[in-house]
Design an enzyme around this catalytic site. Structure first.
Site, PDB file in Angstrom:
ATOM      1  CD  GLU B 475      -2.035  -2.292   1.215  1.00 36.32           C
ATOM      2  OE1 GLU B 475      -0.965  -2.675   1.721  1.00 36.32           O
ATOM      3  OE2 GLU B 475      -2.951  -3.068   0.892  1.00 36.32           O
ATOM      4  CG  HIS B 544     -11.264  -6.101   5.676  1.00 35.65           C
ATOM      5  ND1 HIS B 544     -10.613  -6.793   6.652  1.00 35.65           N
ATOM      6  CD2 HIS B 544     -10.554  -6.298   4.533  1.00 35.65           C
ATOM      7  CE1 HIS B 544      -9.563  -7.404   6.129  1.00 35.65           C
ATOM      8  NE2 HIS B 544      -9.492  -7.112   4.843  1.00 35.65           N
TER       9      HIS B 544
END
Lengths: 523, 746
Positions: B475, B544
């Site tokens: 990321e 999430h």
């Protein structure tokens, strides 16, 4: 050309450094980058390198010395260079010495610097409301020198020492922080150097090194606790949303006349509903609507027969006017606290307490303190009462009676209320005994309930005084420069001048007033 | 060429005279190297001195001792090649500035602006916004700057290299970083990404043996720790199967030869190479460093290899210069730095009135566009309502048939398409990629897979792997490389599968993406989009399911967009891609299948303009993203059951925040309810409240004055979003909760 080496900042937070090690001596030749000193900073011990090359002409610091960043440490020069006069000067001065302080000159004349004390835990600054002294005045310790308005109240500031006022450092209306000098005292003929005065003006709260006076001398004077005015309270707050306030202002609605529909706070809809109901500022200040009145009880020209009681009243009043030369004293009582206390007590207690009960209890304590106010003139002496009995003027039907409440000097407020209730009940039932009407020394007459502000009652023969009590009115009162809404009540005392003089009666009445203003004392 | 280490220290370094003879350099070049080294040295010594006098404040990571690396490297590259620097970056900035200075005057100006920047003056390279650790001439020197975060600039350099490759400029990127940074995650992410997507990058490790006080490998001082079990960082190139070199960083000629070779390799092959330069810093890590971790003997040994001495000796031995020449070079350098110091001292401070300049590239939209969009927004909403009504009335054999029939009906009646959220996201990107070649996409699974939620479906087929780039799960490198590519002229869209993963990329997004423009004095722009999704709704628990927009709103320099309908998503995403500012675009995971009407004609929705999704007079509900749908349902119920007429404002863009629309509404209703899925503490609702309270109307009143009730903030409970469905639902606002909240206020 001589070059000065100063202590560099060896790290972002470094403010000073301790010289741990001096690695050079005078006469040494040093190169740029040579280590001159080991310096201990707030973070670490670091090597301080020479920023230039040259010969060490003078070392101005010694080992273990702690010096601030930027202080001159070493002077470098050419091998045979003689230091210039200014460098020599800095050498002899050994760096910068603090300038002569005002302290020294103050000490020579033994001046006392008076600072604004902290007159309360939260006080950070004070406004000089009144200056009660002037230059060259002599003040004694404890003399009131200023009136100071703090965040809480206006207080008297006393002089912490005696002396002659040499200089007043503040002016009226000025607001200054705590601990700032306000005044200088000294001996009668002492002259204070201007530099010393100048050093005091604008001095911040930091302690001055000059200060000679021991701490207790400058300790905050205690404001007299007995005389303290009741703490100002804001009048009953109206909770309204910002929008409701805005709309009320636009429409000219008095929010105190608007009821919150949700019970919590007035909202816009409440204000608009009130508009529909016709509440507006204009009307709010208008007199209350006329009451519906019954048919008049009498006709003009009619002969009204005397009742037995009215006959007695007429005789007694004439007797009073003939035999009792009266004078009259009026005071305004701040009844705010009393009203509050009564509300609280009546919310929780089983006995409902009337305002008259407060007054009777206060008079009871007042007469206990000033028994001379119970006297009767007996040609060659004044006979004081055997016990304190206080009459309470009430109407029973058409009749005026004033049954007596005893022991108001001994019993507490609740007991007084119980006693007066019982007496009133007996009066209403027509069951008053002789002990209920004989032997009073004062009567309380209240016409507040009839909307009367104040009046002058007539002393009942055989008694010394009578107190006329007016209604309690919300009044704008200036307190500490603020306009506060307080509940005021007029009381007028009529006094038999044969028995008491103005001053005696005034002290008595003032005492009763103070008791009513501090109603906890009546409990 | 795969992994191998070439230790240049074991090879003979060519003579300078040979290089001259071969036409590689001119004699003046070699003399200029010495001058540059001297200039850097004087600069650093001066800075140290000025720090001590408190004329320069702040950080002080000095490059003295390592000058040969920057000097040799800058000499070895072409003009137009890009460099990325570090917190110890004065040498890089100094040397590269000299490279571009055409005249003595320009050279002096260059050093002036460097010194002024360190002093925090307006005339500095970054107008005093960056200072020592962030000094860069972005415009002229192709310097993508330096960062204060160790390893922070490595992903940016990879992105810059990606841009050079994509644009086929033939330029390479030199990415400088220190030994200390090779133990950070960004090092691994960046090296891995550079080696897998094949970009022209020379990764130059300046191994000065100590990361602050900890030896990279070893120190003779007892008690010293260790950062690595591997002495030569070049060995780590094995992990990426890329070639590496080790070079004597004290010898400018050796560095020149090595970097020249590495740059040519990168340029020719569009591949990366690693060069480890062994070097030594004369000073400590910073001013307050007592250097207890290394011995005086070690320092003395390295001092013998002072880059000044090494080069001077060569020039004398090869008779390319006399002692006198050398002294003249030294004196000239000293004068340059002395003059630059005076320039800095004489320069003006930045004007505090300009404090907030250059945080963003100014963006404005014509009022006509804003008005037109409002009309089309209303139409889209109507058409969507009609579509939903049609679904209920139209008959068909299957759900699919009903849907298709309903779509056709809407197309007929309103002339608009009905599409799913994920379809319009893909469509918006495709349209922008067709319009502008500089738009590329990178991220995990964006290629063949079509995005975890199908939002890049089909794009790789149309635009190829050069423009739709599947990356490793890295990321920080995904976001950081997007920053670098954006600074170098692309308009990258970086997809993060879940906004929760932005936590790993936060340094890149904030320090490089959002701050670079400001910290470089307005000399850079970062036109990038980070696309991600967030919110609860799929029972996948707290890693999430979060809504982290308040974190992002808290970052100056970022824009934050969160659409609620397909119509909004398409127009906003296109605007975000066209924006010259970094935008985080967050879709809600529960909305990808949501259908809505979308015009057939091209349109964009201006950033920073809220949409009133329902007009009302009794209360203002301010919301965004999926909660807009809940709020609209709640408003319907409030009207039908309780006669309360609520206005629903969909902010669409959280930053910039359209407080005007909110304030106008509250002026009308007197009641404010904010509804979102981010944690209620310090959340977006609290911020909307603050802005409203302080809002000033033209009548002089504030938002506070117009309130008739205390505002209510509905947000996610202050708990990690739980997995279990009943708990998950309990953790966020619902239609019932919104109804209850509004009723409690009205």
């Amino acid at each position: 050309m001589a070059k000065e080496v100063k202590l560099p900042q060896l790290g972002q937070t470094m403010e000073e450094g301790t010289i741990v090690n001096i690695l050079i001596k005078e006469g040494d030749e040093v190169k740029k980058g040579d280590v001159l000193f080991e310096i201990e900073t707030d973070k670490a011990t670091l090597e301080m390198e020479s920023p230039a090359e040259g010969f060490v002409k003078k070392i101005l610091v010694s080992a273990d010395e702690t010096i601030p960043v930027g202080q001159l440490m070493v002077i470098l020069g050419e091998k045979d260079e003689q230091l210039s006069p200014e460098h020599s000067a800095s050498v002899s001065a050994g760096g910068e010495k603090p300038a002569e302080t005002a302290a020294a000159s103050a000490e020579s004349v033994d001046a006392k610097v008076v600072k604004l004390p902290q007159l309360g835990q939260t006080m950070e600054e004070g406004t000089i409301v009144n200056i009660l002294i002037k230059n060259d005045d002599k003040v004694a310790k404890g003399d009131v020198i200023f009136e100071v308005e703090t965040d809480k109240a206006t207080l008297e500031m006393e002089s912490p020492a005696e002396g002659w006022v040499k200089k007043i450092l503040v002016s009226e209306g000025e607001t200054i922080p705590v601990n700032v000098p306000v005044l200088v005292l000294a001996g009668k003929d002492d002259q204070l150097p201007q530099s010393f005065i100048d050093s005091l003006v604008g001095t911040e709260a930091a302690p001055t090194p000059v200060e000679k006076a021991p701490a207790e001398k400058t300790a905050a004077p205690k404001p007299s606790s007995v005389e303290t005015k009741p703490a100002p309270v804001t009048a009953g707050r109206i909770f309204a949303s910002p929008r409701a306030k805005m709309v009320a202002q636009e429409l000219g609605i008095d929010l105190s006349r608007v009821q919150p529909s949700n019970g919590l706070r007035i909202v816009e809809a409440d204000v608009r509903a009130a508009t529909a109901g016709g509440v507006a500022i204009g009307q709010a200040t208008a007199p209350a609507a006329l009451p519906q009145m019954p048919e008049p009880a009498y006709k003009l020209g009619q002969k009204v027969p005397l009742s037995k009681f009215q006959k007695i009243t007429a005789q007694k009043m004439l007797q009073s006017k003939n035999q009792i030369p009266c004078f009259y004293l009026t005071v305004k009582v701040d009844a705010t606290e009393m009203v509050k206390l009564r509300t609280n007590l009546n919310q929780t207690g089983s006995v409902k307490i009337a305002f008259n009960d407060f007054i009777i209890r206060a008079i009871g304590l007042g007469l206990k303190q000033f028994p001379e106010m119970t006297g009767q003139f007996k040609d060659d002496h004044i006979q004081l009462a055997e016990e304190i009995k206080i009459g309470l003027a009430i109407s029973v039907g058409d009749e005026l009676v004033a049954p007596l409440v005893g022991n108001a000097d001994k019993e507490n407020l609740i007991q007084v209320a119980q006693t007066s209730k019982a007496v009133i009940a007996r009066a209403k039932d027509g069951k008053l005994g002789i002990e209920d009407i004989e032997g009073g020394c004062i009567t309380v007459s209240s016409l507040g309930g009839f909307g009367i502000d104040s009046f002058i009652p007539i002393v009942v023969p055989g008694q010394t005084t009578i107190l006329g009590v007016g209604k309690i009115t919300d009044t704008c009162v200036p307190i500490d420069g603020n306009i506060m809404i307080r509940k005021l009540m007029d009381m007028t005392l009529s006094i038999d001048h044969k028995v008491a003089n103005g001053a005696n009666a005034a002290i008595f009445l003032d005492y009763v007033k103070k008791l009513l203003e501090n109603p906890q004392a009546l409990l | 060429m795969g992994f191998k280490i070439e230790d240049m220290r074991k090879k003979a370094t060519p003579k300078i005279a040979t290089l001259i003879k071969d036409g590689v350099i001119k004699k003046e070049d070699a003399l200029d190297w010495l001058r540059t080294i001297h200039e850097i040295r004087f600069f650093e010594e001066k800075v140290f001195d000025l720090l001590g006098q408190n004329i320069i404040k702040g950080a002080s990571h000095l490059y003295a001792g390592e000058e040969a690396v920057a000097t040799g490297a800058m000499a070895a590259i072409e003009k137009g090649d890009v460099i990325g620097s570090t917190h110890r970056g004065h040498g890089h900035c100094g040397a590269v500035g000299n490279k571009y200075a055409q005249t003595e005057e320009e050279r002096q100006t260059h050093w002036n602006r460097m010194m002024a920047e360190l002093m925090g003056k307006e005339t500095g390279y970054c107008k005093g916004r960056g200072g020592s650790m962030h000094i860069a001439d972005v415009d002229k020197c192709h310097n993508i700057g330096s960062t204060g975060i160790v390893g922070g600039n490595q992903p940016t350099a990879v992105g810059a290299a990606l841009a050079e490759k994509y644009k086929k400029t033939g330029k390479v990127v030199l990415s400088f970083f220190g030994d200390g940074s090779t133990n950070t995650g960004t090092f691994h992410e960046s090296m891995n990404m550079a080696s897998t997507i094949d970009v022209p990058l020379v990764a130059i490790v300046e191994n000065n043996l100590y990361g602050m006080s900890v030896p990279f490998f070893a120190s003779e001082v007892k008690g010293a720790g260790r950062a690595s079990n591997v002495e030569d960082i070049a060995q780590r190139a094995a992990a990426y199967d890329v070639p590496a070199m080790i070079v004597d960083g004290q010898d400018v000629v050796a560095v020149f030869i090595a970097i020249r070779e590495a740059a040519e390799y990168a340029r020719k092959n569009n591949k990366m190479m690693m060069v480890e330069a062994k070097c030594y810093r004369w000073y400590g890590h910073s001013r307050s460093d007592p250097r207890a971790y290394r011995t005086k003997e070690e320092e003395a040994k390295w001092r013998e290899k002072d880059p000044i001495t090494v080069l001077s000796d060569k020039l004398l031995a090869e008779k390319l210069a006399t002692e006198e020449d050398l002294r003249a070079i030294r004196d000239k350098a000293e004068k340059t730095i002395e003059d630059s110091t005076q320039f800095g001292i004489d320069s003006a401070w930045p004007d505090p009135a300009e404090l907030a300049n250059d945080v963003y590239v100014e963006e404005s939209y014509p009022q006509s566009l804003i008005e037109a969009e409002k009309k089309s927004a209303v139409k889209a909403l109507e058409a969507t309502d009609a579509f939903e009504a049609a679904l209920k009335t139209i008959e068909g054999k299957s759900k699919k048939e009903i849907t298709e029939k309903s779509k056709a009906k809407i197309k007929d009646e309103y002339g608009v398409n009905v599409l799913m959220m994920k379809e319009v996201i893909a469509e918006a990107q495709a349209e922008e990629m067709r319009r502008d070649k500089n738009v590329i996409i990178e991220g995990e699974d964006v290629g063949l897979y079509g995005g975890a939620y199908g939002a890049t479906k089909g794009l790789v087929d149309e635009f190829g792997t050069d423009r739709v780039i599947d990356t490793a799960i890295s990321e920080a490198a995904i976001v950081g490389s997007a920053v670098g590519a954006a600074i170098r002229g692309l308009r990258p869209i970086a997809e993060l599968m879940y906004v929760d993963f932005i936590t790993i990329a936060m340094d890149q997004l904030m320090h490089n993406g959002a701050f670079n423009r400001y910290m470089f004095g307005g000399h850079a722009k970062v036109p990038m989009v980070v696309r991600s999704e967030g919110g609860v709704g799929r029972c996948i628990a707290a890693h999430h399911s979060k809504s982290l927009e308040p974190w992002l709103m808290n970052i100056p320099g970022l824009y934050v967009v969160m659409p609620s309908t397909p119509y909004d998503a398409k127009g906003l995403l296109k605007a975000a891609i066209r924006s010259d500012n970094p935008v985080v675009f967050i879709e809600h995971k529960a909305t990808y299948g949501q259908m809505g009407a979308v015009p057939t004609d091209e349109y964009i929705i201006p950033l920073g303009v809220a949409d009133i999704k329902r007009q009302g007079k009794d209360a203002t509900i301010v919301t965004y993203s999926r909660q807009t749908m809940f709020a609209l349902q709640a408003a319907k119920e409030l009207a039908e059951k309780y006669g309360i007429d609520a206005e629903v404002i969909d902010l669409r863009t959280l930053k910039p925040l359209d407080i005007d629309t909110v304030a106008r509404s509250v002026r009308k209703t007197g009641r404010l309810i904010t509804v979102c899925e981010s944690f209620v503490m310090c959340g977006s609702g609290a911020e909307i409240n603050r802005r409203l309270f302080e809002y000033k109307y033209e009548d002089g009143r504030t938002g506070f004055d117009y309130l008739d009730a205390a505002p209510l903030n509905l947000g996610a409970a202050d708990v990690p979003p739980p997995m279990s469905e009943p708990l998950e639902l309990a953790s966020i606002p619902s239609v019932e909760k919104i109804v209850a909240a509004v009723r409690s206020l009205v």
